[in-house]
Design a protein around this motif. Structure first.
Motif, PDB file in Angstrom:
ATOM      1  N   ASN A 182      48.217  43.108  39.243  1.00  0.00           N
ATOM      2  CA  ASN A 182      46.927  42.669  38.714  1.00  0.00           C
ATOM      3  C   ASN A 182      46.961  41.173  38.436  1.00  0.00           C
ATOM      4  O   ASN A 182      47.922  40.668  37.855  1.00  0.00           O
ATOM      5  CB  ASN A 182      46.586  43.397  37.411  1.00  0.00           C
ATOM      6  CG  ASN A 182      46.210  44.829  37.652  1.00  0.00           C
ATOM      7  OD1 ASN A 182      45.217  45.112  38.315  1.00  0.00           O
ATOM      8  ND2 ASN A 182      47.002  45.752  37.131  1.00  0.00           N
TER       9      ASN A 182
ATOM     10  N   TRP B 167      44.616  38.095  36.705  1.00  0.00           N
ATOM     11  CA  TRP B 167      43.487  37.796  35.823  1.00  0.00           C
ATOM     12  C   TRP B 167      43.233  36.294  35.844  1.00  0.00           C
ATOM     13  O   TRP B 167      44.163  35.496  35.781  1.00  0.00           O
ATOM     14  CB  TRP B 167      43.796  38.237  34.401  1.00  0.00           C
ATOM     15  CG  TRP B 167      43.981  39.718  34.284  1.00  0.00           C
ATOM     16  CD1 TRP B 167      45.128  40.415  34.528  1.00  0.00           C
ATOM     17  CD2 TRP B 167      43.006  40.669  33.919  1.00  0.00           C
ATOM     18  NE1 TRP B 167      44.913  41.751  34.331  1.00  0.00           N
ATOM     19  CE2 TRP B 167      43.618  41.948  33.955  1.00  0.00           C
ATOM     20  CE3 TRP B 167      41.666  40.578  33.563  1.00  0.00           C
ATOM     21  CZ2 TRP B 167      42.939  43.099  33.644  1.00  0.00           C
ATOM     22  CZ3 TRP B 167      40.985  41.738  33.248  1.00  0.00           C
ATOM     23  CH2 TRP B 167      41.611  42.982  33.289  1.00  0.00           C
TER      24      TRP B 167
ATOM     25  N   THR C 271      38.822  37.498  33.613  1.00  0.00           N
ATOM     26  CA  THR C 271      38.264  38.450  34.562  1.00  0.00           C
ATOM     27  C   THR C 271      39.334  38.857  35.569  1.00  0.00           C
ATOM     28  O   THR C 271      40.113  38.010  36.033  1.00  0.00           O
ATOM     29  CB  THR C 271      37.078  37.816  35.330  1.00  0.00           C
ATOM     30  OG1 THR C 271      36.107  37.382  34.380  1.00  0.00           O
ATOM     31  CG2 THR C 271      36.441  38.789  36.289  1.00  0.00           C
ATOM     32  N   LYS C 272      39.354  40.134  35.922  1.00  0.00           N
ATOM     33  CA  LYS C 272      40.313  40.596  36.917  1.00  0.00           C
ATOM     34  C   LYS C 272      39.916  40.035  38.277  1.00  0.00           C
ATOM     35  O   LYS C 272      38.830  40.284  38.779  1.00  0.00           O
ATOM     36  CB  LYS C 272      40.360  42.121  36.966  1.00  0.00           C
ATOM     37  CG  LYS C 272      41.517  42.645  37.818  1.00  0.00           C
ATOM     38  CD  LYS C 272      41.575  44.153  37.854  1.00  0.00           C
ATOM     39  CE  LYS C 272      42.084  44.687  36.542  1.00  0.00           C
ATOM     40  NZ  LYS C 272      42.334  46.138  36.588  1.00  0.00           N
TER      41      LYS C 272
ATOM     42  N   HIS D 106      43.353  43.271  42.251  1.00  0.00           N
ATOM     43  CA  HIS D 106      44.052  44.500  41.883  1.00  0.00           C
ATOM     44  C   HIS D 106      44.594  45.108  43.168  1.00  0.00           C
ATOM     45  O   HIS D 106      43.853  45.325  44.126  1.00  0.00           O
ATOM     46  CB  HIS D 106      43.104  45.490  41.202  1.00  0.00           C
ATOM     47  CG  HIS D 106      43.750  46.813  40.912  1.00  0.00           C
ATOM     48  ND1 HIS D 106      44.580  46.998  39.843  1.00  0.00           N
ATOM     49  CD2 HIS D 106      43.695  47.989  41.569  1.00  0.00           C
ATOM     50  CE1 HIS D 106      45.009  48.252  39.843  1.00  0.00           C
ATOM     51  NE2 HIS D 106      44.491  48.863  40.892  1.00  0.00           N
TER      52      HIS D 106
ATOM     53  N   TYR E 138      46.427  31.545  36.119  1.00  0.00           N
ATOM     54  CA  TYR E 138      46.243  32.966  36.426  1.00  0.00           C
ATOM     55  C   TYR E 138      47.312  33.769  35.699  1.00  0.00           C
ATOM     56  O   TYR E 138      48.498  33.450  35.784  1.00  0.00           O
ATOM     57  CB  TYR E 138      46.367  33.203  37.939  1.00  0.00           C
ATOM     58  CG  TYR E 138      45.281  32.521  38.724  1.00  0.00           C
ATOM     59  CD1 TYR E 138      44.165  33.228  39.128  1.00  0.00           C
ATOM     60  CD2 TYR E 138      45.356  31.166  39.031  1.00  0.00           C
ATOM     61  CE1 TYR E 138      43.150  32.607  39.837  1.00  0.00           C
ATOM     62  CE2 TYR E 138      44.351  30.539  39.738  1.00  0.00           C
ATOM     63  CZ  TYR E 138      43.254  31.256  40.138  1.00  0.00           C
ATOM     64  OH  TYR E 138      42.251  30.642  40.826  1.00  0.00           O
TER      65      TYR E 138
END
Length: 124
Positions: free
Chosen positions: A42, A44, A48-49, A52, A94
């Motif tokens: 994951n 981010w 916000t993601k 994935h 990130y």
């Protein structure tokens, strides 16, 4: 457990993060035999993601990766290319969480990594 893992991951060179092929190297000493391995990745960005990805890498039958036969305490050292469609990473920080599980139900965690990737310039 809380004991540090022997794990390294390198992306070389870092300046190619927005190019179509990345060169990667991974070294890990697992604390159990690798018969089954599911990876959950994951990313981010700004709360916000952004990405994935979930994949079973080792299933215990007809595995395409020789690393799937790594035994507890052996050093897994491999180099590989990361290629194909991917997102372009704009400048920024990130948060990345990489989890590996030794079962498909994701109840037996083999390793969990939490790190930061810093992209210092936008794509031109």
């Amino acid at each position: 457990d809380s004991t540090a893992h022997a794990f390294t991951f390198n992306l070389t060179p870092c300046s190619i993060v927005n190019k179509p092929v990345w060169k990667a190297a991974l070294t890990w000493i697992p604390r159990s035999d690798i018969n089954f391995l599911k990876v959950v990745f994951n990313v981010w960005y700004d709360g916000t993601k952004a990405l994935h990805w979930r994949e079973v890498l080792c299933s215990g039958a007809d595995d395409k990766y020789s690393e799937c036969a790594t035994l507890k305490g052996e050093t897994l050292a491999t180099k590989f290319d990361i290629k194909g469609a991917r997102i372009t990473f704009p400048k920024g920080n990130y948060n990345i969480i990489l989890q590996a599980f030794s079962d498909d139900a994701e109840s037996k965690m083999a390793i969990c990594l939490n790190f930061t990737m810093i992209v210092k310039q936008d794509t031109f």
